[in-house]
Design an enzyme around this catalytic site. Structure first.
Site, PDB file in Angstrom:
ATOM      1  N   CYS A 112       0.834  -1.198   0.000  1.00  0.00           N
ATOM      2  CA  CYS A 112       0.000   0.000   0.000  1.00  0.00           C
ATOM      3  C   CYS A 112       0.871   1.250   0.000  1.00  0.00           C
ATOM      4  O   CYS A 112       0.615   2.204  -0.737  1.00  0.00           O
ATOM      5  CB  CYS A 112      -0.934  -0.011   1.209  1.00  0.00           C
ATOM      6  SG  CYS A 112      -2.122   1.359   1.232  1.00  0.00           S
ATOM      7  N   CYS A 167      -6.339  -3.890   6.745  1.00  0.00           N
ATOM      8  CA  CYS A 167      -7.492  -2.988   6.653  1.00  0.00           C
ATOM      9  C   CYS A 167      -8.636  -3.566   5.836  1.00  0.00           C
ATOM     10  O   CYS A 167      -9.800  -3.271   6.108  1.00  0.00           O
ATOM     11  CB  CYS A 167      -7.062  -1.629   6.102  1.00  0.00           C
ATOM     12  SG  CYS A 167      -6.499  -1.661   4.377  1.00  0.00           S
TER      13      CYS A 167
END
Length: 368
Positions: free
Chosen positions: A101, A198
């Site tokens: 990410c 997440c």
């Protein structure tokens, strides 16, 4: 300086943005929408980048007095992070989605768009320090060792580092950040930290993977190749795992056994004694450097193989196409797919994805 503040909705990014305002910069806030599941809300302190987080970020921006936007990066996040995560597990590797990410979303897609829009830098709430030297800009560990996040920033390139700001890097502790947020009237002052992956907010990684990878039964074997159990899917196992093996054949010495290797082609999980997790050497070819790369040939460094692991002194060798690392003392339970971040003191040199490992334990006799 025009600064784009990446705001996750947590206390760290809010205080980082506030410090940029105090420094006199022209600040604009942005929250990244990484999921198209519009009804998603946080569960306790798990996850991040949800509707609730976006609202928290907007309230912080309103209080601090700068514009705020939400950018939809969900398609790129799906392709570059989620699909990569699934692909790596299918291949029997252990990926780090936070590294991907940072590499592909926060410091590639976001930074690229920021520069295109005329921003000079992107600031985040990461705990790491940037040091400008005559030789160039360097990435260093944070002052607070307990919160240091330089490991997950080890993927940054020199160009990305040139446009990055980490205002919390010199902060002595997270308690100081929370106290500052409270003084400023930020509603996120006591918001719990997010954790876990997440896009798997309930923390059930095994169940999440089963839906996407499927279930295929296979053998669990010992180091000599003898079958000692069965499994419902190799993707559910990680190197170093001890619990949940349900082995039908006990070890000859009666000691616990650990996952040593996952072989996706044969759908086999290899188990063995604790000492067999010791790793004498690692190597990989997916590397990048935060500043100047090491010279071709041998070099010395410290190596960190997990976000919260202690650095290990090591001897490295770079041949231009591959990085090979031999630690002074063996690593413990290393898996292909993990990221090795290289340091010189507090300075981050760069990183590579581990592709090969060499065990420090002697090879056992092969079962006949």
């Amino acid at each position: 300086m025009r600064v784009l503040a990446a705001m996750s909705g947590g206390v760290d990014s809010a205080v980082a943005a506030a410090r940029m305002v105090d420094a006199g910069h022209d600040v604009v806030g942005v929250h990244l929408a990484l999921s198209r599941a519009g009804g998603t809300l946080r569960t306790g302190s798990r996850g991040c980048c949800t509707i609730e987080d976006a609202m928290d970020a907007r309230r912080a921006a309103d209080l601090l007095g700068f514009p705020f936007y939400v950018w939809d990066f969900s398609e790129r996040f799906r392709d570059d992070v989620i699909e990569d995560f699934v692909t790596e597990y299918r291949a029997g590797r252990t990926p780090n989605p936070c590294m991907r990410c940072n590499e592909r979303i926060k410091f590639a897609a976001l930074l690229e768009r920021a520069v295109e829009l005329g921003f000079d830098a992107v600031c985040t709430g990461h705990y790491a320090r940037i040091v400008d030297t005559p030789a160039g800009r360097e990435l260093h560990r944070a002052s607070d060792a307990a919160k240091d996040q330089s490991y997950v920033l080890g993927v940054l390139t020199p160009d990305q580092l040139a446009h990055s700001l980490f205002p919390l890097g010199d902060t002595p502790s997270k308690a100081v950040v929370r106290a500052e947020a409270e003084r400023r009237g930020l509603t996120v002052a006591n918001k719990p930290d997010s954790y876990d992956i997440c896009f798997i907010p309930d923390g059930d990684t095994r169940g999440w993977l089963e839906e996407r990878v499927g279930v295929a039964a296979g053998d669990i074997v010992d180091r000599a190749g003898a079958v000692v159990g069965r499994h419902d899917g190799a993707h559910a196992f990680t190197v170093g795992q001890r619990r949940g093996l349900a082995l039908g054949v006990p070890a000859p010495d009666g000691k616990p056994r650990f996952v040593l290797e996952v072989r996706p082609v044969s759908n086999t999980v290899v188990v063995g004694p604790r000492e067999a997790l010791a790793t004498a050497r690692i190597a990989g070819d997916r590397f990048s450097w935060t500043t100047r790369p090491p010279e071709v040939g041998p070099f010395s460094c410290d190596v960190q193989i997990r976000a919260h692991a202690d650095p290990v002194p090591a001897r490295g060798r770079f041949d231009g196409t591959e990085v090979e690392i031999t630690p002074d003392s063996p690593f413990d339970g290393v898996a292909p797919g993990q990221t090795a971040v290289l340091y010189e003191g507090t300075r981050v040199i760069g990183q590579f994805t581990i592709a090969r490992t060499v065990s420090a334990a002697p090879e056992p006799a092969v079962a006949s």
